[in-house]
Design a protein around this motif. Structure first.
Motif, short mmCIF file in Angstrom:
data_model
loop_
_atom_site.label_atom_id
_atom_site.label_comp_id
_atom_site.label_asym_id
_atom_site.label_seq_id
_atom_site.Cartn_x
_atom_site.Cartn_y
_atom_site.Cartn_z
N VAL A 200 0.83 -1.21 0.00
CA VAL A 200 0.00 0.00 0.00
C VAL A 200 0.87 1.26 0.00
O VAL A 200 0.60 2.21 -0.74
CB VAL A 200 -0.95 0.00 1.22
N LEU A 201 1.91 1.27 0.83
CA LEU A 201 2.80 2.43 0.82
C LEU A 201 3.50 2.57 -0.52
O LEU A 201 3.70 3.68 -1.02
CB LEU A 201 3.84 2.31 1.94
N ASP A 202 3.85 1.45 -1.13
CA ASP A 202 4.52 1.49 -2.43
C ASP A 202 3.61 2.04 -3.52
O ASP A 202 4.04 2.87 -4.33
CB ASP A 202 5.00 0.09 -2.82
N ILE A 203 2.36 1.59 -3.56
CA ILE A 203 1.48 2.03 -4.64
C ILE A 203 1.12 3.51 -4.47
O ILE A 203 0.96 4.24 -5.45
CB ILE A 203 0.21 1.15 -4.73
N TYR A 204 1.03 3.97 -3.23
CA TYR A 204 0.77 5.39 -3.00
C TYR A 204 1.94 6.22 -3.52
O TYR A 204 1.77 7.20 -4.25
CB TYR A 204 0.58 5.63 -1.50
N SER A 205 3.16 5.82 -3.18
CA SER A 205 4.34 6.57 -3.60
C SER A 205 4.63 6.39 -5.09
O SER A 205 5.14 7.30 -5.74
CB SER A 205 5.55 6.15 -2.78
N SER A 206 4.31 5.22 -5.64
CA SER A 206 4.55 5.03 -7.07
C SER A 206 3.64 5.94 -7.89
O SER A 206 4.05 6.45 -8.94
CB SER A 206 4.34 3.56 -7.46
N GLY A 207 2.41 6.15 -7.41
CA GLY A 207 1.52 7.08 -8.10
C GLY A 207 2.07 8.50 -8.09
O GLY A 207 2.04 9.21 -9.10
N LEU A 208 2.61 8.92 -6.94
CA LEU A 208 3.22 10.25 -6.85
C LEU A 208 4.44 10.37 -7.75
O LEU A 208 4.67 11.39 -8.40
CB LEU A 208 3.59 10.55 -5.40
N ALA A 209 5.26 9.30 -7.80
CA ALA A 209 6.45 9.31 -8.66
C ALA A 209 6.05 9.40 -10.13
O ALA A 209 6.71 10.08 -10.93
CB ALA A 209 7.29 8.07 -8.41
N LEU A 210 4.97 8.72 -10.51
CA LEU A 210 4.51 8.75 -11.90
C LEU A 210 4.04 10.15 -12.28
O LEU A 210 4.30 10.63 -13.39
CB LEU A 210 3.39 7.74 -12.09
N LEU A 211 3.38 10.82 -11.36
CA LEU A 211 2.97 12.21 -11.61
C LEU A 211 4.20 13.11 -11.76
O LEU A 211 4.26 13.96 -12.65
CB LEU A 211 2.10 12.73 -10.47
N SER A 212 5.18 12.90 -10.91
CA SER A 212 6.39 13.70 -10.97
C SER A 212 7.17 13.44 -12.25
O SER A 212 7.90 14.31 -12.74
CB SER A 212 7.27 13.41 -9.75
N ALA A 213 7.01 12.24 -12.82
CA ALA A 213 7.67 11.92 -14.09
C ALA A 213 7.00 12.59 -15.27
O ALA A 213 7.53 12.55 -16.39
CB ALA A 213 7.72 10.41 -14.30
N GLY A 214 5.81 13.18 -15.04
CA GLY A 214 5.17 13.96 -16.10
C GLY A 214 3.81 13.49 -16.54
O GLY A 214 3.23 14.09 -17.45
N LEU A 215 3.24 12.45 -15.93
CA LEU A 215 1.92 12.00 -16.34
C LEU A 215 0.86 12.99 -15.85
O LEU A 215 0.70 13.19 -14.65
CB LEU A 215 1.63 10.61 -15.77
N PRO A 216 0.07 13.60 -16.75
CA PRO A 216 -0.88 14.66 -16.34
C PRO A 216 -2.26 14.11 -15.96
O PRO A 216 -3.25 14.35 -16.65
CB PRO A 216 -0.95 15.53 -17.60
N VAL A 217 -2.34 13.36 -14.88
CA VAL A 217 -3.62 12.82 -14.40
C VAL A 217 -3.72 13.04 -12.90
O VAL A 217 -2.71 13.28 -12.24
CB VAL A 217 -3.76 11.31 -14.73
N PRO A 218 -4.91 12.95 -12.31
CA PRO A 218 -5.03 13.03 -10.85
C PRO A 218 -4.27 11.88 -10.17
O PRO A 218 -4.07 10.82 -10.76
CB PRO A 218 -6.54 12.93 -10.60
N ARG A 219 -3.90 12.10 -8.90
CA ARG A 219 -3.12 11.11 -8.17
C ARG A 219 -3.80 9.75 -8.12
O ARG A 219 -3.16 8.70 -8.30
CB ARG A 219 -2.86 11.61 -6.75
N TYR A 220 -5.12 9.72 -7.87
CA TYR A 220 -5.79 8.45 -7.71
C TYR A 220 -5.82 7.64 -9.01
O TYR A 220 -5.80 6.41 -8.99
CB TYR A 220 -7.21 8.64 -7.16
N LEU A 221 -5.83 8.33 -10.15
CA LEU A 221 -5.78 7.61 -11.43
C LEU A 221 -4.39 7.04 -11.67
O LEU A 221 -4.23 5.95 -12.23
CB LEU A 221 -6.18 8.54 -12.59
N ALA A 222 -3.36 7.77 -11.25
CA ALA A 222 -2.00 7.25 -11.36
C ALA A 222 -1.85 6.00 -10.50
O ALA A 222 -1.23 5.01 -10.93
CB ALA A 222 -0.99 8.32 -10.94
N ALA A 223 -2.40 6.03 -9.29
CA ALA A 223 -2.35 4.85 -8.42
C ALA A 223 -3.11 3.68 -9.04
O ALA A 223 -2.69 2.52 -8.95
CB ALA A 223 -2.91 5.19 -7.05
N LEU A 224 -4.24 3.98 -9.68
CA LEU A 224 -5.03 2.93 -10.31
C LEU A 224 -4.26 2.30 -11.48
O LEU A 224 -4.26 1.07 -11.64
CB LEU A 224 -6.35 3.50 -10.81
#
Length: 501
Positions: free
Chosen positions: A318-342
């Motif tokens: 759970v901690l990994d998927i939360y942080s992986s979503g934030l990392a994906l946003l920081s890499a440039g994916l323009p979506v809300p955090r919850y969609l990145a986590a999904l």
């Protein structure tokens, strides 16, 4: 302790958690609550997994004695989680995710490279943990005579994936509550497991395991570092960012390191005693690190063990998927955090299917994964730690999001340093168990270390080399640029708390 995620959230235990709306934005002053002590729960819950017992077998795999393995484990776990504590200080200084705060060192868009690597590491970890939970459940069901074949694995994988994705999508509020529950339940049941199988420990057999060389000891030490704290450094500030900026830095470091270290240390000691007592068990752990531990349990405790195994692994995932979503946003994916986590959840599930149904060996690919991504993450960590050490003031919130601000857009020095440190690091590690990584180790021969089959081939020196080179290469020439940044007037931040990219 629950740390609320929006101004209207009082953190009431009776209020259902809501989907967290924060993404890469800075957490506003009104939402920063709690004390560093609250960091104990997420870090303990994420690292109380019985997988820690399996690391005893992994350590013996380096050909070392009990005392060498114990020293490697203690040093590797404590030192690597202290690194997490130091990175977590950046969270309370900047109140933004780890891979946004990294922009102060790498520039706003230059930071996309380490963000991408961070995303790969966290997705890899959540995949491994989800797959292990499914395999452990199948093993338990097989012993109980309830099946355990393909159908059981499919259902177990879907249930674990659903729990993990739900936590990642809902975000911080639910995670803090979930980790508190996991800490209590898994802590109690793990102690029960230890009591039930303690008679399988034979000290005479354990103490008779022969000692290994210094190179083998170093290899085990680095493996412990990459398997524990270095697997978390890129997410270390994601939870401390909710603390007030006035929070004690020593408290942030101490509670992060304590919460993360205490369970793995205790589990490792017991894992060493079990694995050292039985070569058969030690070999079985390499194939199914959690499920193999059920083979020495009485039947009546198998269901409670399945609960503790799954909850412990979910806590980390759970901690990994939360942080992986934030990392994906920081890499440039323009979506809300919850969609990145999904999205990460979908990839995690696909990877888990491969591990559960198609991979014939676990330890080989797992070791290759840890050391290969551990090298660039160690390089990033070296740059980040040096940058944190050089700074005397809080981050400028607005400039973390402005390419033309004080932190720059794509500064070449940190990027080239990271690439160079990674190249050196990959040249000093080997991964013969994973054939697709056989190209590594190209510096072992030229540097007189015996080549890919020499004494230093499995010491994984590259991880330490990448960390040290990146740290020194940032610290030595970095003082003047950082002082110049901090001398500038603060930028206006009229939209604090609003999501930015």
């Amino acid at each position: 302790m629950t740390l609320p995620q929006d101004p209207s959230d009082t953190g009431s235990p009776g209020r259902p958690p809501r989907v967290e709306t924060h993404g890469l934005d800075v957490i506003g002053d009104a939402e920063r609550k709690g004390t560093p002590r609250a960091l104990l729960w997420p870090w303990f819950g994420a690292n109380v997994s019985v997988l820690g017992i399996g690391y005893g077998a992994f350590a013996f795999g380096f050909g070392i004695s009990f005392w060498q393995a114990l020293a490697a484990g203690v040093l590797g776990i404590v030192a690597s989680f202290l690194l997490c504590g130091f990175v977590a200080v950046a969270g309370k200084r900047g109140s933004a995710p780890t891979m946004v705060l990294s922009r102060a060192a790498y520039g706003v868009r230059g930071n996309r490279l380490p963000s991408l690597i961070s995303w790969m590491l966290t997705v890899g970890w959540e995949t491994v943990l989800t797959a292990l939970a499914a395999l452990a459940t199948a093993t338990v069901f097989t012993r109980l005579g309830w099946g355990g074949g393909t159908g059981t694995k499919v259902v177990a994988l879907l249930v674990v994936a659903a729990l993990t994705v739900t936590g990642g999508v809902m975000g911080f509020d639910l995670i803090m509550r979930l980790q508190t529950l996991i800490t209590v339940v898994t802590g109690v049941l793990t102690l029960a497991y230890v009591a039930l199988v303690a008679d399988h420990v034979h000290w005479d057999t354990v103490s008779a395991v022969p000692a290994g060389s210094a190179q083998q000891f170093v290899g085990a030490l680095v493996f412990m570092m990459t398997g524990f704290g270095l697997g978390w450094v890129n997410a270390a500030a994601d939870y401390s960012r909710y603390l007030p900026r006035s929070s004690s830095s020593r408290g942030v470091i101490g509670w992060t390191a304590l919460g993360a270290s205490v369970a793995p240390l205790l589990l490792l000691v017991f894992g060493l005693l079990l694995a050292g007592s039985s070569r058969k068990l030690s070999t079985a752990v390499a194939a199914d690190p959690v499920g193999a531990l059920t083979t020495i349990l009485p039947t009546w405790f198998l269901v409670p063990f399945a609960v503790v195994a799954v909850l412990g692994l979910v806590g980390g995932a759970v901690l990994d998927i939360y942080s992986s979503g934030l990392a994906l946003l920081s890499a440039g994916l323009p979506v809300p955090r919850y969609l990145a986590a999904l999205l990460d959840g979908v990839l995690m599930t696909a990877g888990s299917v491969y591990i559960v149904f198609f991979a014939g060996d676990f330890l080989g690919p797992f070791t290759g994964f840890l050391t290969t991504l551990g090298v660039p993450i160690a390089a990033w960590c070296g740059v980040m730690l040096a940058d944190i050490a050089l700074r005397r003031r809080d981050y400028d919130d607005a400039d973390l999001y402005r390419p033309h601000g004080r932190y720059g857009d794509v500064p070449l020095r940190p990027l080239l340093l990271t690439l160079a440190a990674t190249a050196v690091g990959w040249g000093l590690v080997t991964n013969t168990a994973a054939h697709w990584l056989s190209w590594q180790g190209y510096l072992l021969g030229p540097l007189g270390l015996g080549g890919r089959s020499g004494a230093w081939a499995y010491a994984n020196l590259g991880v330490l080399a990448a960390l040290a080179l990146a740290f020194a290469g940032t610290l030595l020439p970095g003082r003047a640029p950082v002082r110049e940044q901090e001398a500038q007037a603060p930028s206006p931040s009229p939209n604090e708390g609003v999501c930015r990219t």
